[in-house]
Design an enzyme around this catalytic site. Structure first.
Site, PDB file in Angstrom:
ATOM      1  N   ASP A 110       0.815  -1.213   0.000  1.00  0.00           N
ATOM      2  CA  ASP A 110       0.000   0.000   0.000  1.00  0.00           C
ATOM      3  C   ASP A 110       0.859   1.279   0.000  1.00  0.00           C
ATOM      4  O   ASP A 110       0.644   2.194  -0.792  1.00  0.00           O
ATOM      5  CB  ASP A 110      -0.861  -0.083   1.277  1.00  0.00           C
ATOM      6  CG  ASP A 110      -1.719   1.127   1.491  1.00  0.00           C
ATOM      7  OD1 ASP A 110      -2.555   1.380   0.614  1.00  0.00           O
ATOM      8  OD2 ASP A 110      -1.556   1.815   2.518  1.00  0.00           O
ATOM      9  N   ASP A 330       1.574   4.941  17.288  1.00  0.00           N
ATOM     10  CA  ASP A 330       1.424   5.253  15.859  1.00  0.00           C
ATOM     11  C   ASP A 330       1.692   6.731  15.565  1.00  0.00           C
ATOM     12  O   ASP A 330       2.257   7.070  14.529  1.00  0.00           O
ATOM     13  CB  ASP A 330      -0.012   4.883  15.425  1.00  0.00           C
ATOM     14  CG  ASP A 330      -0.186   4.901  13.916  1.00  0.00           C
ATOM     15  OD1 ASP A 330       0.704   4.382  13.223  1.00  0.00           O
ATOM     16  OD2 ASP A 330      -1.203   5.440  13.428  1.00  0.00           O
ATOM     17  N   HIS A 335       5.594  10.992  15.435  1.00  0.00           N
ATOM     18  CA  HIS A 335       5.290  12.240  14.730  1.00  0.00           C
ATOM     19  C   HIS A 335       5.198  13.450  15.678  1.00  0.00           C
ATOM     20  O   HIS A 335       5.869  14.463  15.493  1.00  0.00           O
ATOM     21  CB  HIS A 335       3.974  12.128  13.949  1.00  0.00           C
ATOM     22  CG  HIS A 335       3.952  11.006  12.942  1.00  0.00           C
ATOM     23  ND1 HIS A 335       5.080  10.556  12.298  1.00  0.00           N
ATOM     24  CD2 HIS A 335       2.935  10.249  12.461  1.00  0.00           C
ATOM     25  CE1 HIS A 335       4.757   9.579  11.468  1.00  0.00           C
ATOM     26  NE2 HIS A 335       3.451   9.369  11.554  1.00  0.00           N
TER      27      HIS A 335
HETATM   28  P1  NDP Z   1       1.867  -3.848   3.654  1.00  0.00           P
HETATM   29  O1  NDP Z   1       1.265  -4.632   4.753  1.00  0.00           O
HETATM   30  O2  NDP Z   1       1.045  -3.546   2.445  1.00  0.00           O
HETATM   31  O3  NDP Z   1       3.191  -4.641   3.243  1.00  0.00           O
HETATM   32  C1  NDP Z   1       4.029  -4.288   2.160  1.00  0.00           C
HETATM   33  C2  NDP Z   1       4.454  -5.568   1.439  1.00  0.00           C
HETATM   34  O4  NDP Z   1       5.207  -6.372   2.327  1.00  0.00           O
HETATM   35  C3  NDP Z   1       3.276  -6.412   1.016  1.00  0.00           C
HETATM   36  O5  NDP Z   1       2.807  -6.026  -0.252  1.00  0.00           O
HETATM   37  C4  NDP Z   1       3.847  -7.802   1.015  1.00  0.00           C
HETATM   38  O6  NDP Z   1       4.486  -8.033  -0.233  1.00  0.00           O
HETATM   39  C5  NDP Z   1       4.920  -7.748   2.084  1.00  0.00           C
HETATM   40  N1  NDP Z   1       4.437  -8.351   3.323  1.00  0.00           N
HETATM   41  C6  NDP Z   1       3.340  -8.030   4.023  1.00  0.00           C
HETATM   42  N2  NDP Z   1       3.231  -8.796   5.114  1.00  0.00           N
HETATM   43  C7  NDP Z   1       4.287  -9.614   5.115  1.00  0.00           C
HETATM   44  C8  NDP Z   1       4.753 -10.612   5.998  1.00  0.00           C
HETATM   45  N3  NDP Z   1       4.087 -10.925   7.110  1.00  0.00           N
HETATM   46  N4  NDP Z   1       5.899 -11.251   5.694  1.00  0.00           N
HETATM   47  C9  NDP Z   1       6.565 -10.931   4.597  1.00  0.00           C
HETATM   48  N5  NDP Z   1       6.173  -9.971   3.720  1.00  0.00           N
HETATM   49  C10 NDP Z   1       5.057  -9.320   3.976  1.00  0.00           C
HETATM   50  O7  NDP Z   1       2.479  -2.556   4.276  1.00  0.00           O
HETATM   51  P2  NDP Z   1       2.353  -1.052   3.799  1.00  0.00           P
HETATM   52  O8  NDP Z   1       2.720  -0.947   2.371  1.00  0.00           O
HETATM   53  O9  NDP Z   1       1.068  -0.510   4.260  1.00  0.00           O
HETATM   54  O10 NDP Z   1       3.476  -0.380   4.708  1.00  0.00           O
HETATM   55  C11 NDP Z   1       4.848  -0.696   4.595  1.00  0.00           C
HETATM   56  C12 NDP Z   1       5.569  -0.258   5.847  1.00  0.00           C
HETATM   57  O11 NDP Z   1       5.364   1.124   6.034  1.00  0.00           O
HETATM   58  C13 NDP Z   1       5.063  -0.930   7.119  1.00  0.00           C
HETATM   59  O12 NDP Z   1       6.152  -1.051   8.010  1.00  0.00           O
HETATM   60  C14 NDP Z   1       4.053   0.085   7.659  1.00  0.00           C
HETATM   61  O13 NDP Z   1       3.888  -0.039   9.043  1.00  0.00           O
HETATM   62  C15 NDP Z   1       4.730   1.368   7.283  1.00  0.00           C
HETATM   63  N6  NDP Z   1       3.813   2.496   7.113  1.00  0.00           N
HETATM   64  C16 NDP Z   1       2.726   2.391   6.272  1.00  0.00           C
HETATM   65  C17 NDP Z   1       1.868   3.451   6.100  1.00  0.00           C
HETATM   66  C18 NDP Z   1       0.696   3.378   5.162  1.00  0.00           C
HETATM   67  O14 NDP Z   1      -0.003   4.385   5.031  1.00  0.00           O
HETATM   68  N7  NDP Z   1       0.456   2.262   4.498  1.00  0.00           N
HETATM   69  C19 NDP Z   1       2.099   4.754   6.792  1.00  0.00           C
HETATM   70  C20 NDP Z   1       3.300   4.774   7.592  1.00  0.00           C
HETATM   71  C21 NDP Z   1       4.097   3.666   7.737  1.00  0.00           C
HETATM   72  P3  NDP Z   1       4.646  -9.484  -0.884  1.00  0.00           P
HETATM   73  O15 NDP Z   1       3.641 -10.378  -0.258  1.00  0.00           O
HETATM   74  O16 NDP Z   1       4.438  -9.252  -2.329  1.00  0.00           O
HETATM   75  O17 NDP Z   1       6.051  -9.854  -0.554  1.00  0.00           O
HETATM   76  C1  BG6 Z   2       1.189   7.203   9.655  1.00  0.00           C
HETATM   77  C2  BG6 Z   2       0.277   6.477  10.591  1.00  0.00           C
HETATM   78  O1  BG6 Z   2       2.478   7.240  10.187  1.00  0.00           O
HETATM   79  O2  BG6 Z   2       0.718   8.534   9.489  1.00  0.00           O
HETATM   80  C3  BG6 Z   2      -1.140   6.495  10.084  1.00  0.00           C
HETATM   81  O3  BG6 Z   2       0.723   5.125  10.685  1.00  0.00           O
HETATM   82  C4  BG6 Z   2      -1.598   7.900   9.799  1.00  0.00           C
HETATM   83  O4  BG6 Z   2      -2.015   5.885  11.017  1.00  0.00           O
HETATM   84  C5  BG6 Z   2      -0.575   8.613   8.918  1.00  0.00           C
HETATM   85  O5  BG6 Z   2      -2.836   7.845   9.128  1.00  0.00           O
HETATM   86  C6  BG6 Z   2      -0.927  10.077   8.773  1.00  0.00           C
HETATM   87  O6  BG6 Z   2      -0.086  10.669   7.836  1.00  0.00           O
HETATM   88  P1  BG6 Z   2      -0.548  11.946   7.013  1.00  0.00           P
HETATM   89  O7  BG6 Z   2       0.679  12.384   6.314  1.00  0.00           O
HETATM   90  O8  BG6 Z   2      -1.634  11.470   6.090  1.00  0.00           O
HETATM   91  O9  BG6 Z   2      -1.059  12.910   8.002  1.00  0.00           O
END
Ligand code: NDP
Ligand code: BG6
Length: 589
Positions: A110, A330, A335
Site C-alpha cells: 500500500d 502510531d 510524529h
Molecule cells: P503492507 O502490509 O502492504 O506490506 C508491504 C508488502 O510487504 C506487502 O505487499 C507484502 O508483499 C509484504 N508483506 C506483508 N506482510 C508480510 C509478511 N508478514 N511477511 C513478509 N512480507 C510481507 O504494508 P504497507 O505498504 O502498508 O506499509 C509498509 C511499511 O510502512 C510498514 O512497516 C508500515 O507499518 C509502514 N507504514 C505504512 C503506512 C501506510 O499508510 N500504508 C504509513 C506509515 C508507515 P509481498 O507479499 O508481495 O512480498
Molecule cells: C502514519 C500512521 O504514520 O501517518 C497512520 O501510521 C496515519 O495511522 C498517517 O494515518 C498520517 O499521515 P498523514 O501524512 O496522512 O497525516
C-alpha cells in the site's frame, strides 16, 4: 549578492540550510536574494552528494566515503543562474559518472503505491533525480515489469502548476521502473537483483538506495540479505527504514542491534514522514530567523503549547497493524514527539544534521516521566449520523472485539529544563474525529498590566496571543492578535495576521516523502531519526504503555466523527488550558 556568494562558497555543504533560510526572508533586497539563491539551492544540494561537476562554474567535487555517505569536502562557486536541470547531477558527459539505483522493497504494498512511487515520479518530474537512475520494485508477489508499471501508473500525478508533458514524463519514468520478485531473507534473490541493477548501472559509480516498505519483523532479514548480496561495490549504500521502529524500548533496541549487524548507523535512514512536511521543516526557520519569535520562545512568555493530530476516518484497512500499536505508538511517540523536540530545542550550533539532532535528544532526555494522571485514552464507537452508520473500531474484522487499543490519546508533558520549566506541552491525537488536521498551537501569557483589560470582559483568555502553525491541510501560519475595530469608539476584536500558503505561494507543496527521499539520496540526515533519539523517545513512552497494558486500562468511548473523549477537556483544564482547535479558524487570504 557578491558577499552572499562568497559566504555560501566558504560554508560549503553546511551552508545548504543556511541558504534555505535566506529564501524565506522578506523585503526588497532579500527578495532578490530569495529568487537567485532559491534557484541555486537545489543544484547546491546535489553537489554535496553526487561528487560531480555540474554545468555551473568552478567546482571541486565533494568526496563521500563509499559506504558511510560522509561528505569530506566541498567547494563551490555559486552562480545566480543555476537552476535544476535533469541530469546535471552526473556532471560532464564522459567524466566518471554516478548513478542511483533505488529499490523499493515491499513494492506490492500500500505505501509503495500510495506514497513512494508517486514521490519518486514527482522528483523525476521536477528534475531532481540524476540523469542515470533506475528504480526497482522488489517483493514476493509475482509480477512482470509491465504489471508493476500498471500498478503504479494510476497514482502518479503531475504538479498542478506544471502540467506540461505530464503524460510523456510518466511514460519516460515508467520505462525506468522494473520489478524483481524474490524472498526477503534470500541472499540469492538479492544477488539476482544486484546483477540486474549492475546491468543498468553500466559501469558507472553505483549508488544504491533501498527503501524498506515492509512490516518491521522482516527489516533485519532484508538488511542482511541486501547488504551481503546487493550492496554497492564502488558507491554508497543506504537503507530507508519505515516506522514502526519497535513497540517499546526493548524491541526497538533489538531492532537497532539487528540492523547494525549489517549496516552502519549512518547508512540507516529512519523515516518519520512528519519531519518532511513543509511547515514542520519551516519551524526552525520561523523561530531562528525572525527576531520577533526567538526571544518569546520560553516559559517567560509561553503559557502552553499544543500538538494536535486528528483524522476524520478510522483505521479502515489497517486495523490489523493498528491494533498491535495503538495511537500512542502510531502518532505520539514519533510524529508529535519529533515536532515537539524540534519546537523546544535550544538553538543548535549550526544547521548540520548532528547539531540539530544533538539538541533534539537533549529535549527528549529532559522530559519528565509520563504520568498516567496526565494521560487520557479513548476508542471510537459506532455512530449513526444523517442516516449514515459509522463503524466502531472493534467492528473492524481484523480487530478483536474486546480490544482496549486506544484510537485517541491526549497527554500533558513537561520539559524539566530552564527554558520550559512548568510549561504544559499538550498532545492530542485521534482517529475518527470530526475533522482532519495537524497543527501546533502556541498560547502566550497575558499582557502584564494590560490597559485594555476591561475590553475583554471576563474571558481573559481572549486577551492573549496565539500562534498557530497549521501543518495540514491548507497550510498556514497565523497569529491571533487583539485589534481596535475601526471607528470612533474603542472596541477591540480578535484578528489574525495570516500567512495562508495557498494565497502567498503559487507553488504546490511537495509531499513529505519527496523531500525525505531526496534527502536520503543526497546523504542529508537532518530529517531522519538517529538511534539515540529513538531510544530517548521510547524511554519516555515505554513505562506508560506498559502500565496501560498491565492495568488493562479501558479507553473512554467516543462516537465516530465527534471531538473525542470529554476526558481530554478535563486534562487540559487541569492546567488551565483550553484546546485551541475548536475555535475560529481563518482560511481567508
Ligand atoms: P503492507 O502490509 O502492504 O506490506 C508491504 C508488502 O510487504 C506487502 O505487499 C507484502 O508483499 C509484504 N508483506 C506483508 N506482510 C508480510 C509478511 N508478514 N511477511 C513478509 N512480507 C510481507 O504494508 P504497507 O505498504 O502498508 O506499509 C509498509 C511499511 O510502512 C510498514 O512497516 C508500515 O507499518 C509502514 N507504514 C505504512 C503506512 C501506510 O499508510 N500504508 C504509513 C506509515 C508507515 P509481498 O507479499 O508481495 O512480498
Ligand atoms: C502514519 C500512521 O504514520 O501517518 C497512520 O501510521 C496515519 O495511522 C498517517 O494515518 C498520517 O499521515 P498523514 O501524512 O496522512 O497525516
Amino acid at each position: 549578492m557578491a558577499a552572499l556568494k562568497q559566504a555560501a562558497s566558504l560554508r560549503g555543504v553546511q551552508g545548504r540550510s543556511w541558504l534555505d533560510s535566506l529564501t524565506l526572508t522578506s523585503g526588497k533586497a532579500e527578495n532578490m536574494a530569495s529568487v537567485s539563491m532559491g534557484a541555486t539551492r537545489r543544484s547546491y544540494r546535489m553537489v554535496a552528494v553526487h561528487a560531480g561537476v555540474s554545468g555551473g562554474k568552478a567546482v571541486k567535487p565533494a568526496q563521500e566515503s563509499p559506504h558511510d555517505g560522509t561528505i569530506k569536502s566541498v567547494e563551490r562557486v555559486i552562480t545566480d543562474d543555476e537552476s535544476p536541470k535533469p541530469g546535471f547531477l552526473n556532471g560532464r558527459e564522459g567524466s566518471a559518472e554516478a548513478t542511483v539505483s533505488i529499490t523499493v522493497v515491499g513494492a506490492s504494498g500500500d505505501l509503495a503505491k500510495k506514497k513512494i512511487f508517486p514521490a519518486l515520479f514527482a522528483l523525476y518530474y521536477e528534475g531532481c533525480l540524476p540523469k542515470h537512475f533506475t528504480i526497482y520494485g522488489f517483493a514476493r508477489s509475482k509480477m512482470t515489469d509491465e504489471q508493476l508499471r500498471e500498478l503504479i501508473s494510476g497514482t502518479l500525478t503531475c504538479r498542478i502548476d506544471q502540467k506540461e508533458n505530464c503524460g510523456d514524463k510518466q511514460e519516460e519514468f515508467l520505462k525506468r521502473c522494473f520489478y524483481h520478485s524474490g524472498q526477503y531473507s534470500s541472499e540469492e534473490s538479492f544477488s539476482e537483483l544486484s546483477r540486474k541493477l549492475h546491468e543498468h548501472e553500466g559501469g558507472r559509480v553505483a549508488n544504491r538506495l533501498f527503501y524498506l516498505s515492509i512490516p518491521p519483523d522482516i527489516f533485519v532479514d532484508v538488511a542482511r540479505s541486501s547488504s551481503s548480496a546487493a550492496s554497492s561495490k564502488n558507491g554508497w549504500t543506504r537503507v530507508i527504514v519505515e516506522k514502526p521502529f519497535g513497540r517499546d524500548s526493548e524491541s526497538s533496541a533489538e531492532l537497532t542491534k539487528g540492523l547494525k549487524q549489517y549496516l552502519n548507523e549512518d547508512q540507516i535512514y529512519r523515516i518519520d514522514h512528519y519531519l518532511g512536511k513543509e511547515l514542520v521543516e519551516n519551524l526552525s526557520v520561523l523561530r531562528f530567523s525572525n527576531l520577533v519569535f526567538e526571544p518569546l520562545w520560553s516559559r517567560q512568555y509561553i503559557r502552553n503549547v499544543q500538538f494536535i493530530f486528528s483524522e476524520d476516518f478510522g483505521t479502515e484497512g489497517r486495523g490489523g497493524y493498528f491494533d498491535n500499536y495503538g495511537i500512542i505508538r502510531d502518532i505520539m511517540q514519533n510524529h508529535l514527539l519529533q515536532i515537539l523536540a524540534l519546537f523546544a530545542m535550544e538553538p543548535p550550533v549550526s544547521l548540520d544534521a548532528e547539531d540539530i539532532r544533538n539538541e533534539k535528544v537533549k529535549v527528549l532526555r529532559s522530559m519528565r516521566k509520563l504520568d498516567m494522571a496526565n494521560v487520557v485514552i479513548g476508542q471510537y464507537k459506532g455512530h449513526v449520523r444523517g442516516g449514515v452508520k459509522y463503524p466502531a473500531y472493534i467492528d473492524d474484522k481484523t480487530v478483536p472485539n474486546n480490544s482496549n487499543t486506544p484510537t485517541f490519546a491526549a497527554a500533558a508533558l513537561f520539559i524539566d529544563n530552564a527554558r520550559w520549566d512548568g510549561v504544559p506541552f499538550l498532545m492530542k491525537a485521534g482517529k475518527a474525529l470530526h475533522k482532519r488536521g495537524a497543527e501546533i498551537r502556541v498560547q502566550f501569557r497575558h499582557v502584564p498590566g494590560n490597559l485594555y483589560k476591561r475590553s475583554f470582559g471576563t474571558d481573559l483568555d481572549k486577551a492573549t496571543n496565539e500562534l498557530v502553525i497549521r501543518v495540514q491541510p491548507d497550510e498556514a501560519i497565523y497569529l491571533k492578535i487583539n485589534n481596535k475595530v475601526p471607528g470612533l469608539g474603542m472596541r477591540l476584536d480578535r484578528s489574525n495576521l495570516n500567512l495562508h500558503y495557498a494565497a502567498r505561494y503559487d507553488k504546490e507543496i511537495p509531499d513529505a516523502y519527496e523531500r525525505l527521499i531526496l534527502d536520503a539520496i543526497e546523504g542529508e540526515r537532518r530529517l531522519f531519526i538517529r538511534s539515540d533519539e529513538l531510544d530517548a523517545a521510547w524511554s519516555l513512552f515505554t513505562p506508560l504503555l506498559k502500565e496501560l497494558e498491565i492495568r488493562k486500562v479501558s479507553p473512554e468511548l467516543y462516537p465516530y466523527g465527534s471531538r473525542g473523549p470529554v476526558g481530554a477537556h478535563y486534562l487540559a483544564a487541569k492546567y488551565n488550558v483550553r484546546w485551541g482547535d475548536n475555535s475560529f479558524e481563518p482560511t481567508e487570504d
